[in-house]
Design a protein around this motif. Structure first.
Motif, PDB file in Angstrom:
ATOM      1  N   ALA A   1      -4.398   2.568  10.721  1.00  0.00           N
ATOM      2  CA  ALA A   1      -4.917   3.464   9.675  1.00  0.00           C
ATOM      3  C   ALA A   1      -3.801   4.364   9.143  1.00  0.00           C
ATOM      4  O   ALA A   1      -3.670   4.558   7.930  1.00  0.00           O
ATOM      5  CB  ALA A   1      -6.075   4.296  10.220  1.00  0.00           C
ATOM      6  N   ALA A   2      -2.998   4.915  10.031  1.00  0.00           N
ATOM      7  CA  ALA A   2      -1.907   5.794   9.596  1.00  0.00           C
ATOM      8  C   ALA A   2      -0.919   5.035   8.723  1.00  0.00           C
ATOM      9  O   ALA A   2      -0.463   5.553   7.693  1.00  0.00           O
ATOM     10  CB  ALA A   2      -1.204   6.391  10.819  1.00  0.00           C
ATOM     11  N   LEU A   3      -0.593   3.810   9.102  1.00  0.00           N
ATOM     12  CA  LEU A   3       0.336   3.003   8.300  1.00  0.00           C
ATOM     13  C   LEU A   3      -0.252   2.708   6.917  1.00  0.00           C
ATOM     14  O   LEU A   3       0.453   2.764   5.908  1.00  0.00           O
ATOM     15  CB  LEU A   3       0.649   1.692   9.017  1.00  0.00           C
ATOM     16  CG  LEU A   3       1.525   1.796  10.256  1.00  0.00           C
ATOM     17  CD1 LEU A   3       1.459   0.511  11.070  1.00  0.00           C
ATOM     18  CD2 LEU A   3       2.967   2.131   9.864  1.00  0.00           C
ATOM     19  N   GLY A   4      -1.524   2.403   6.870  1.00  0.00           N
ATOM     20  CA  GLY A   4      -2.166   2.073   5.606  1.00  0.00           C
ATOM     21  C   GLY A   4      -2.407   3.265   4.699  1.00  0.00           C
ATOM     22  O   GLY A   4      -2.568   3.110   3.493  1.00  0.00           O
ATOM     23  N   ARG A   5      -2.442   4.443   5.283  1.00  0.00           N
ATOM     24  CA  ARG A   5      -2.715   5.656   4.498  1.00  0.00           C
ATOM     25  C   ARG A   5      -1.463   6.377   4.041  1.00  0.00           C
ATOM     26  O   ARG A   5      -1.548   7.414   3.373  1.00  0.00           O
ATOM     27  CB  ARG A   5      -3.576   6.613   5.323  1.00  0.00           C
ATOM     28  CG  ARG A   5      -4.968   6.080   5.568  1.00  0.00           C
ATOM     29  CD  ARG A   5      -5.757   6.989   6.485  1.00  0.00           C
ATOM     30  NE  ARG A   5      -7.074   6.445   6.756  1.00  0.00           N
ATOM     31  CZ  ARG A   5      -7.774   6.696   7.841  1.00  0.00           C
ATOM     32  NH1 ARG A   5      -7.305   7.507   8.769  1.00  0.00           N
ATOM     33  NH2 ARG A   5      -8.964   6.150   8.016  1.00  0.00           N
ATOM     34  N   CYS A   6      -0.318   5.850   4.376  1.00  0.00           N
ATOM     35  CA  CYS A   6       0.944   6.470   3.993  1.00  0.00           C
ATOM     36  C   CYS A   6       1.034   6.534   2.467  1.00  0.00           C
ATOM     37  O   CYS A   6       1.007   5.504   1.779  1.00  0.00           O
ATOM     38  CB  CYS A   6       2.110   5.669   4.563  1.00  0.00           C
ATOM     39  SG  CYS A   6       3.719   6.323   4.083  1.00  0.00           S
ATOM     40  N   THR A   7       1.140   7.713   1.928  1.00  0.00           N
ATOM     41  CA  THR A   7       1.105   7.898   0.469  1.00  0.00           C
ATOM     42  C   THR A   7       2.397   7.502  -0.243  1.00  0.00           C
ATOM     43  O   THR A   7       2.422   7.449  -1.468  1.00  0.00           O
ATOM     44  CB  THR A   7       0.765   9.357   0.124  1.00  0.00           C
ATOM     45  OG1 THR A   7       1.736  10.223   0.744  1.00  0.00           O
ATOM     46  CG2 THR A   7      -0.628   9.718   0.604  1.00  0.00           C
ATOM     47  N   SER A   8       3.451   7.211   0.516  1.00  0.00           N
ATOM     48  CA  SER A   8       4.703   6.807  -0.150  1.00  0.00           C
ATOM     49  C   SER A   8       4.700   5.324  -0.513  1.00  0.00           C
ATOM     50  O   SER A   8       5.560   4.876  -1.265  1.00  0.00           O
ATOM     51  CB  SER A   8       5.903   7.127   0.744  1.00  0.00           C
ATOM     52  OG  SER A   8       5.874   6.324   1.903  1.00  0.00           O
ATOM     53  N   ARG A   9       3.725   4.560  -0.007  1.00  0.00           N
ATOM     54  CA  ARG A   9       3.633   3.139  -0.338  1.00  0.00           C
ATOM     55  C   ARG A   9       2.716   2.929  -1.533  1.00  0.00           C
ATOM     56  O   ARG A   9       1.753   3.653  -1.726  1.00  0.00           O
ATOM     57  CB  ARG A   9       3.122   2.346   0.870  1.00  0.00           C
ATOM     58  CG  ARG A   9       4.087   2.330   2.002  1.00  0.00           C
ATOM     59  CD  ARG A   9       3.672   1.369   3.095  1.00  0.00           C
ATOM     60  NE  ARG A   9       4.556   1.530   4.225  1.00  0.00           N
ATOM     61  CZ  ARG A   9       4.309   2.343   5.253  1.00  0.00           C
ATOM     62  NH1 ARG A   9       3.194   3.016   5.316  1.00  0.00           N
ATOM     63  NH2 ARG A   9       5.188   2.452   6.223  1.00  0.00           N
ATOM     64  N   ARG A  10       3.017   1.868  -2.292  1.00  0.00           N
ATOM     65  CA  ARG A  10       2.193   1.562  -3.467  1.00  0.00           C
ATOM     66  C   ARG A  10       1.139   0.511  -3.122  1.00  0.00           C
ATOM     67  O   ARG A  10       1.448  -0.550  -2.599  1.00  0.00           O
ATOM     68  CB  ARG A  10       3.062   1.099  -4.615  1.00  0.00           C
ATOM     69  CG  ARG A  10       3.780   2.312  -5.261  1.00  0.00           C
ATOM     70  CD  ARG A  10       4.784   1.880  -6.231  1.00  0.00           C
ATOM     71  NE  ARG A  10       5.968   1.477  -5.430  1.00  0.00           N
ATOM     72  CZ  ARG A  10       7.059   0.977  -5.940  1.00  0.00           C
ATOM     73  NH1 ARG A  10       7.168   0.793  -7.217  1.00  0.00           N
ATOM     74  NH2 ARG A  10       8.076   0.647  -5.156  1.00  0.00           N
ATOM     75  N   LEU A  11      -0.105   0.847  -3.446  1.00  0.00           N
ATOM     76  CA  LEU A  11      -1.229  -0.053  -3.192  1.00  0.00           C
ATOM     77  C   LEU A  11      -1.270  -1.157  -4.241  1.00  0.00           C
ATOM     78  O   LEU A  11      -0.702  -1.019  -5.334  1.00  0.00           O
ATOM     79  CB  LEU A  11      -2.548   0.724  -3.252  1.00  0.00           C
ATOM     80  CG  LEU A  11      -2.694   1.946  -2.347  1.00  0.00           C
ATOM     81  CD1 LEU A  11      -4.059   2.581  -2.564  1.00  0.00           C
ATOM     82  CD2 LEU A  11      -2.498   1.571  -0.894  1.00  0.00           C
ATOM     83  N   ARG A  12      -1.992  -2.201  -3.930  1.00  0.00           N
ATOM     84  CA  ARG A  12      -2.210  -3.266  -4.912  1.00  0.00           C
ATOM     85  C   ARG A  12      -2.927  -2.673  -6.121  1.00  0.00           C
ATOM     86  O   ARG A  12      -3.711  -1.725  -6.001  1.00  0.00           O
ATOM     87  CB  ARG A  12      -2.990  -4.410  -4.288  1.00  0.00           C
ATOM     88  CG  ARG A  12      -4.346  -3.999  -3.779  1.00  0.00           C
ATOM     89  CD  ARG A  12      -4.989  -5.010  -2.870  1.00  0.00           C
ATOM     90  NE  ARG A  12      -5.710  -6.037  -3.596  1.00  0.00           N
ATOM     91  CZ  ARG A  12      -6.379  -7.023  -3.023  1.00  0.00           C
ATOM     92  NH1 ARG A  12      -6.415  -7.137  -1.714  1.00  0.00           N
ATOM     93  NH2 ARG A  12      -7.015  -7.904  -3.744  1.00  0.00           N
ATOM     94  N   SER A  13      -2.667  -3.219  -7.270  1.00  0.00           N
ATOM     95  CA  SER A  13      -3.152  -2.616  -8.524  1.00  0.00           C
ATOM     96  C   SER A  13      -4.671  -2.651  -8.666  1.00  0.00           C
ATOM     97  O   SER A  13      -5.248  -1.801  -9.333  1.00  0.00           O
ATOM     98  CB  SER A  13      -2.509  -3.311  -9.727  1.00  0.00           C
ATOM     99  OG  SER A  13      -2.854  -4.690  -9.733  1.00  0.00           O
ATOM    100  N   ASP A  14      -5.329  -3.591  -8.019  1.00  0.00           N
ATOM    101  CA  ASP A  14      -6.784  -3.707  -8.156  1.00  0.00           C
ATOM    102  C   ASP A  14      -7.560  -3.105  -6.978  1.00  0.00           C
ATOM    103  O   ASP A  14      -8.745  -3.364  -6.819  1.00  0.00           O
ATOM    104  CB  ASP A  14      -7.177  -5.179  -8.326  1.00  0.00           C
ATOM    105  CG  ASP A  14      -6.858  -6.027  -7.096  1.00  0.00           C
ATOM    106  OD1 ASP A  14      -6.105  -5.548  -6.191  1.00  0.00           O
ATOM    107  OD2 ASP A  14      -7.352  -7.167  -7.018  1.00  0.00           O
TER     108      ASP A  14
END
Length: 165
Positions: free
Chosen positions: A64-77
């Motif tokens: 969860a912590a890795l996925g919530r890191c705000t410095s990474r860009r999520l998939r556009s959809d």
């Protein structure tokens, strides 16, 4: 009666995405629904390299912590697909693990609510005004499993192997 769930060690803790009920989706094994969900945020994005790191995380909290890191860009959809991604994983979880499937079905028609004090999207939030999308997904999966069981129960049994789900 409304059924509230949140922590894995509490009653109905198996409804949590952090419960240790692994799933296999598209030939890949995930330790928890949380691992899968957090990794799916990055499919096709410039930060997709984080996916195997999330998959290998030792705990769902770490995933969860890795996925919530705000410095990474999520998939556009992501905002368009996140509920369907969650539903796919939860359905797989409850079709795979018959013990917790029985727990889910034992809730009858009760309303299921993720009692997260901080999450107003997946949970109900501290003031119970959240959207409770996780609870809604669980209730939808519960209904789908019931329908699958009903259709199997009323199917002609002339050649049973043709009617397996």
């Amino acid at each position: 009666m409304t059924i509230y769930f949140y922590k894995v060690w509490q009653p109905f803790g198996c409804f949590s995405n952090f419960s240790t009920h692994g799933i296999e989706i598209q030939g890949t094994y995930w330790s928890t629904v949380e691992h899968y969900y957090q990794a799916q945020k990055f499919v096709g994005s410039v930060d997709a390299v984080i996916i195997p790191v999330i998959r290998a995380a030792k705990t769902p909290e770490e995933a969860a912590a890795l996925g919530r890191c705000t410095s990474r860009r999520l998939r556009s959809d992501w905002d368009l697909v996140k509920i369907s991604v969650m539903r796919e994983a939860i359905l797989k979880k409850f079709l795979t693990h018959l013990d917790i499937q029985a727990t889910l079905l034992s809730t009858g028609n009760e309303i299921l609510v993720e009692n997260s004090p901080t999450d107003y999207f997946w949970g109900c939030g501290v003031d119970k005004t959240g959207h409770n999308h996780l609870g809604k997904v669980l209730m939808s999966v519960r209904e789908e499993i019931r329908n699958l069981q009903l259709s199997n129960a009323i199917s002609p049994k002339i050649c049973p192997q043709e009617y397996k789900v």
